[in-house]
Design a protein around this motif. Structure first.
Motif, short mmCIF file in Angstrom:
data_model
loop_
_atom_site.label_atom_id
_atom_site.label_comp_id
_atom_site.label_asym_id
_atom_site.label_seq_id
_atom_site.Cartn_x
_atom_site.Cartn_y
_atom_site.Cartn_z
N THR A 90 0.85 -1.19 0.00
CA THR A 90 0.00 0.00 0.00
C THR A 90 0.89 1.24 0.00
N ASP A 91 0.27 2.39 -0.20
CA ASP A 91 1.05 3.63 -0.21
C ASP A 91 1.49 4.04 1.19
N ARG A 92 1.08 3.30 2.23
CA ARG A 92 1.55 3.59 3.58
C ARG A 92 3.06 3.42 3.69
N ALA A 93 3.65 2.63 2.79
CA ALA A 93 5.10 2.38 2.84
C ALA A 93 5.89 3.38 2.01
N GLY A 94 5.22 4.30 1.36
CA GLY A 94 5.92 5.27 0.54
C GLY A 94 6.43 4.67 -0.77
N GLY A 95 7.32 5.39 -1.44
CA GLY A 95 7.83 4.96 -2.74
C GLY A 95 9.14 4.19 -2.62
#
Length: 367
Positions: free
Chosen positions: A276-281
């Motif tokens: 998910t985008d919770r982990a950043g790029g």
């Protein structure tokens, strides 16, 4: 001159825990109620572990685990069986988003050591079932005893002595697992994910803990623990953001700790959650400077049963390869399927399809 990595890279890998089967759950209830003996439970565990090891082989995984089927927790079962550590019912569990675990906790009540740990027999059974596959074994990182444990200051008035003894106990344990035949050991660690989260770092400060100090001490302690390990022992780490009944705890990209863990932590690979985008790029992966370090991308979620779009996963692997060469990348689910015995909210059939999906995508990317 480039460092040559002589340890096998598993392009399709897994974090380790698997959904406890209905037979396991029922047998545990019967044992707790006094309806069957501990030996009866162990026999059922053996049968179910043999079944799920074969199933892992069938879906194409080369490194197989016991699914952590003998454990209630991913960390407490191991930690409370270290010499000097006790488990107890604390009256309050670990808080996840809209969920709370049971009230188990641990405390350090004596000098730390690694003794006749029951997980050694668990590994030996797994190794027999693995056959010509690799028996991968998972244990919590040394950080977790400090991060989750209560330390009796009358036993360790000097915290430096605590960390030294902790590293020594783990070093002894790692060698003992190696002597038993282990060649692939995974350290599971949630502390690093907390140290990526502004919210969680503030909570740590409120408890009187300094996040910068923890980065330094955990890095030092883990490196001490894995130092002098045999050359053919593969050690990886899974950085977990929380995984209980398909919920989570921490958010934030890896940037705050990337330079430290990718550049200074002396292990062979990292399992990173990227579902998910919770982990950043992927930008923090630019700190990977070692040619012998493998980054296992957790692009397939273990929190629900819907399969990710294959082409989208391939696209994201390609994006990550802008920062780390493709030959240093691999693929896995972002976490295990049952970090605690309750398990995530998907079916066993969906779990196997997820793992098979990982294998199929990896075969196409790295064929």
């Amino acid at each position: 001159m480039a460092v040559v990595n002589t340890k096998k890279t598993y392009r399709a890998d897994q974090v380790g825990s698997l959904l406890r089967s209905d037979k396991i759950k029922e047998a545990r209830k019967q044992r707790d109620a006094g309806e069957i003996s501990q030996e009866d439970l162990k026999r059922i565990e053996n049968e179910e572990i043999a079944r799920i090891v074969q199933k892992q082989k069938d879906v194409g995984l080369e490194a197989v685990t016991d699914g952590e089927f003998r454990r209630a927790w991913w960390h407490f079962d191991f930690l409370e069986n270290l010499v000097g550590v006790e488990g107890y019912w604390s009256g309050g569990g670990i808080q996840f988003k809209e969920q709370q675990t049971k009230s188990r906790a641990i405390k350090v009540t004596g000098k730390l050591d690694f003794g006749n740990h029951p997980f050694l027999e668990d590994f030996k059974f797994l190794q027999k079932q693995a056959g010509d596959h690799t028996a991968k074994f998972t244990i919590p990182s040394p950080s977790m005893l400090h991060f989750r444990g209560e330390i009796d200051t009358s036993v360790y008035p000097d915290e430096e002595e605590f960390f030294n003894d902790l590293a020594a106990a783990y070093k002894k344990g790692i060698q003992t697992f190696y002597d038993a035949g282990c060649r692939y050991l995974q350290l599971d660690d949630t502390a690093w994910a907390y140290l990526c989260s502004d919210e969680q770092k503030e909570q740590l400060r409120e408890k009187g803990l300094d996040p910068d100090y923890l980065v330094h001490k955990y890095l030092e302690t883990i490196n001490n623990a894995v130092s002098d390990r045999p050359d053919d022992l593969k050690i990886t780490m899974h950085i977990c953001r929380g995984n209980f009944r398909s919920t989570w705890i921490s958010s934030g990209g890896y940037e705050p700790v990337a330079a430290e863990i990718f550049g200074k932590l002396n292990i062979d690979g990292f399992f990173l959650e990227y579902d998910t985008d919770r982990a950043g790029g992927f930008e923090p992966l630019r700190h990977v400077s070692r040619e012998d370090l493998t980054i296992i991308l957790g692009l397939v979620t273990s929190k629900h049963g819907a399969l990710e779009d294959k082409e989208e996963v391939k696209k994201r692997i390609s994006e990550a390869s802008r920062y780390v060469p493709l030959e240093q990348l691999a693929l896995s689910p972002q976490c295990g399927f049952a970090s605690t015995e309750e398990g995530n909210l998907l079916t066993e059939e969906e779990q196997w399809k997820k793992l098979e999906h990982v294998v199929n995508i990896a075969n196409e990317v790295w064929s």
